[in-house]
Design a protein around this motif. Structure first.
Motif, PDB file in Angstrom:
ATOM      1  N   PHE A   4       0.844  -1.187   0.000  1.00  0.00           N
ATOM      2  CA  PHE A   4       0.000   0.000   0.000  1.00  0.00           C
ATOM      3  C   PHE A   4       0.885   1.245   0.000  1.00  0.00           C
ATOM      4  CE2 PHE A   4      -2.936  -3.147   1.731  1.00  0.00           C
ATOM      5  CZ  PHE A   4      -4.068  -2.873   0.979  1.00  0.00           C
ATOM      6  N   PRO A   5       0.442   2.313  -0.649  1.00  0.00           N
ATOM      7  CA  PRO A   5       1.227   3.546  -0.609  1.00  0.00           C
ATOM      8  C   PRO A   5       1.155   4.171   0.777  1.00  0.00           C
ATOM      9  CG  PRO A   5      -0.803   3.888  -1.844  1.00  0.00           C
ATOM     10  CD  PRO A   5      -0.742   2.425  -1.479  1.00  0.00           C
ATOM     11  N   PRO A   6       1.976   5.182   1.053  1.00  0.00           N
ATOM     12  CA  PRO A   6       1.936   5.843   2.359  1.00  0.00           C
ATOM     13  C   PRO A   6       0.574   6.497   2.610  1.00  0.00           C
ATOM     14  CG  PRO A   6       3.745   6.694   0.997  1.00  0.00           C
ATOM     15  CD  PRO A   6       2.969   5.734   0.162  1.00  0.00           C
ATOM     16  N   ALA A   7       0.279   6.711   3.882  1.00  0.00           N
ATOM     17  CA  ALA A   7      -1.011   7.282   4.284  1.00  0.00           C
ATOM     18  C   ALA A   7      -1.285   8.602   3.568  1.00  0.00           C
ATOM     19  CB  ALA A   7      -1.053   7.470   5.795  1.00  0.00           C
ATOM     20  N   ALA A   8      -0.277   9.424   3.375  1.00  0.00           N
ATOM     21  CA  ALA A   8      -0.483  10.726   2.723  1.00  0.00           C
ATOM     22  C   ALA A   8      -1.080  10.555   1.322  1.00  0.00           C
ATOM     23  CB  ALA A   8       0.837  11.490   2.647  1.00  0.00           C
ATOM     24  N   ASP A   9      -0.749   9.472   0.635  1.00  0.00           N
ATOM     25  CA  ASP A   9      -1.277   9.221  -0.713  1.00  0.00           C
ATOM     26  C   ASP A   9      -2.698   8.655  -0.686  1.00  0.00           C
ATOM     27  OD1 ASP A   9       1.171  10.075  -1.638  1.00  0.00           O
ATOM     28  OD2 ASP A   9       1.886   8.061  -2.159  1.00  0.00           O
ATOM     29  N   LEU A  10      -3.158   8.248   0.478  1.00  0.00           N
ATOM     30  CA  LEU A  10      -4.504   7.665   0.604  1.00  0.00           C
ATOM     31  C   LEU A  10      -5.467   8.553   1.393  1.00  0.00           C
ATOM     32  CD1 LEU A  10      -3.437   3.986   1.301  1.00  0.00           C
ATOM     33  CD2 LEU A  10      -4.393   4.904  -0.825  1.00  0.00           C
ATOM     34  N   ASN A  11      -5.014   9.706   1.831  1.00  0.00           N
ATOM     35  CA  ASN A  11      -5.864  10.595   2.635  1.00  0.00           C
ATOM     36  C   ASN A  11      -7.129  11.038   1.915  1.00  0.00           C
ATOM     37  OD1 ASN A  11      -4.561  10.511   5.082  1.00  0.00           O
ATOM     38  ND2 ASN A  11      -3.239  12.255   4.621  1.00  0.00           N
ATOM     39  N   PHE A  12      -7.164  10.940   0.591  1.00  0.00           N
ATOM     40  CA  PHE A  12      -8.379  11.296  -0.147  1.00  0.00           C
ATOM     41  C   PHE A  12      -9.554  10.396   0.248  1.00  0.00           C
ATOM     42  CE2 PHE A  12      -6.523   7.969  -2.695  1.00  0.00           C
ATOM     43  CZ  PHE A  12      -7.611   7.236  -3.121  1.00  0.00           C
ATOM     44  N   LEU A  13      -9.279   9.233   0.848  1.00  0.00           N
ATOM     45  CA  LEU A  13     -10.346   8.327   1.290  1.00  0.00           C
ATOM     46  C   LEU A  13     -11.081   8.861   2.528  1.00  0.00           C
ATOM     47  CD1 LEU A  13      -8.484   4.918   0.879  1.00  0.00           C
ATOM     48  CD2 LEU A  13     -10.412   5.743  -0.504  1.00  0.00           C
ATOM     49  N   ILE A  14     -10.413   9.680   3.325  1.00  0.00           N
ATOM     50  CA  ILE A  14     -11.041  10.220   4.530  1.00  0.00           C
ATOM     51  C   ILE A  14     -12.175  11.144   4.120  1.00  0.00           C
ATOM     52  CG2 ILE A  14     -10.673  11.645   6.596  1.00  0.00           C
ATOM     53  CD1 ILE A  14      -7.798  10.504   6.651  1.00  0.00           C
ATOM     54  N   GLY A  15     -13.333  10.903   4.692  1.00  0.00           N
ATOM     55  CA  GLY A  15     -14.527  11.671   4.358  1.00  0.00           C
ATOM     56  C   GLY A  15     -15.403  11.014   3.311  1.00  0.00           C
ATOM     57  N   LYS A  16     -14.926   9.934   2.690  1.00  0.00           N
ATOM     58  CA  LYS A  16     -15.738   9.223   1.696  1.00  0.00           C
ATOM     59  C   LYS A  16     -16.839   8.438   2.393  1.00  0.00           C
ATOM     60  CE  LYS A  16     -13.560   9.765  -2.360  1.00  0.00           C
ATOM     61  NZ  LYS A  16     -14.214  10.193  -3.591  1.00  0.00           N
ATOM     62  N   PRO A  83       2.795  -1.554   5.233  1.00  0.00           N
ATOM     63  CA  PRO A  83       3.127  -1.940   3.858  1.00  0.00           C
ATOM     64  C   PRO A  83       2.143  -2.924   3.218  1.00  0.00           C
ATOM     65  CG  PRO A  83       5.118  -1.845   5.159  1.00  0.00           C
ATOM     66  CD  PRO A  83       3.967  -1.642   6.114  1.00  0.00           C
ATOM     67  N   LEU A  84       1.657  -3.904   3.969  1.00  0.00           N
ATOM     68  CA  LEU A  84       0.766  -4.914   3.397  1.00  0.00           C
ATOM     69  C   LEU A  84      -0.616  -4.916   4.043  1.00  0.00           C
ATOM     70  CD1 LEU A  84       3.341  -7.831   2.995  1.00  0.00           C
ATOM     71  CD2 LEU A  84       2.497  -6.267   1.235  1.00  0.00           C
ATOM     72  N   GLN A  85      -0.989  -3.798   4.643  1.00  0.00           N
ATOM     73  CA  GLN A  85      -2.286  -3.711   5.322  1.00  0.00           C
ATOM     74  C   GLN A  85      -2.792  -2.281   5.323  1.00  0.00           C
ATOM     75  OE1 GLN A  85      -2.826  -6.119   8.925  1.00  0.00           O
ATOM     76  NE2 GLN A  85      -3.349  -4.225   9.947  1.00  0.00           N
ATOM     77  N   LEU A  86      -4.068  -2.116   4.979  1.00  0.00           N
ATOM     78  CA  LEU A  86      -4.731  -0.819   5.031  1.00  0.00           C
ATOM     79  C   LEU A  86      -5.978  -0.956   5.884  1.00  0.00           C
ATOM     80  CD1 LEU A  86      -5.388   2.103   4.135  1.00  0.00           C
ATOM     81  CD2 LEU A  86      -6.448   1.119   2.085  1.00  0.00           C
ATOM     82  N   SER A  87      -6.061  -0.184   6.962  1.00  0.00           N
ATOM     83  CA  SER A  87      -7.237  -0.190   7.839  1.00  0.00           C
ATOM     84  C   SER A  87      -8.052   1.063   7.584  1.00  0.00           C
ATOM     85  CB  SER A  87      -6.824  -0.220   9.307  1.00  0.00           C
ATOM     86  OG  SER A  87      -6.126  -1.401   9.606  1.00  0.00           O
ATOM     87  N   LEU A  88      -9.311   0.864   7.217  1.00  0.00           N
ATOM     88  CA  LEU A  88     -10.251   1.956   7.049  1.00  0.00           C
ATOM     89  C   LEU A  88     -11.109   2.010   8.301  1.00  0.00           C
ATOM     90  CD1 LEU A  88     -11.375   1.127   3.405  1.00  0.00           C
ATOM     91  CD2 LEU A  88      -9.623   2.763   4.115  1.00  0.00           C
ATOM     92  N   ILE A  89     -11.091   3.123   9.014  1.00  0.00           N
ATOM     93  CA  ILE A  89     -11.858   3.253  10.250  1.00  0.00           C
ATOM     94  C   ILE A  89     -13.048   4.162   9.965  1.00  0.00           C
ATOM     95  CG2 ILE A  89     -11.814   3.978  12.658  1.00  0.00           C
ATOM     96  CD1 ILE A  89      -8.517   3.306  11.087  1.00  0.00           C
ATOM     97  N   PHE A  90     -14.236   3.642  10.200  1.00  0.00           N
ATOM     98  CA  PHE A  90     -15.467   4.363   9.893  1.00  0.00           C
ATOM     99  C   PHE A  90     -15.946   5.152  11.102  1.00  0.00           C
ATOM    100  CE2 PHE A  90     -15.069   1.298   6.591  1.00  0.00           C
ATOM    101  CZ  PHE A  90     -15.664   1.874   5.481  1.00  0.00           C
TER     102      PHE A  90
END
Length: 122
Positions: A4-16, A83-90
């Motif tokens: 997975f890319p770094p958190a900064a590259d996935l921050n667009f998911l926050i608020g979805k 690196p191999l895990q992404l946790s999405l917290i709702f």
């Protein structure tokens, strides 16, 4: 397939906000209300408090019951990335923990929008 890319590259998911969950024999798709989504083709965990925690391997026709409908209309409040895990917290505390592995096959992809060229493969 990929880390997975770094958190900064996935921050667009926050608020979805999750608008739809779709199942097929080899994947689970999460569609966000304002475009974009995630296609999961490998293991993931759904943690909905102490009363429910399950691991799925994208073979819903053989695995345990899926309770992912509990995530519909929920908003991603934060995320944790390894690196191999992404946790999405709702917003209600539920978590989806997506797993990846290094190897020749992709484990899924994250669409930034409904444009198919804007995709992160993991």
């Amino acid at each position: 397939m990929h880390r997975f890319p770094p958190a900064a590259d996935l921050n667009f998911l926050i608020g979805k906000e999750l608008g739809q969950v779709c199942l097929d024999p080899h994947s689970v798709q999460l569609h966000f209300l304002n475009g974009g989504g995630i296609q999961i083709e490998y293991e993931f965990d759904h943690v909905a408090g102490a009363e429910h925690s399950s691991r799925y391997d994208c073979t819903a026709h053989k695995g345990p019951p899926l309770l992912l409908h509990r995530l519909i209309a929920r908003t991603i409040e934060s995320l944790d990335v390894a690196p191999l895990q992404l946790s999405l917290i709702f917003d209600d505390g539920q978590r989806l923990i997506l797993h990846s592995m290094e190897g020749p096959f992709e484990c899924g992809h994250i669409r930034l929008s409904d444009n198919p060229s804007e995709m992160i493969v993991y």
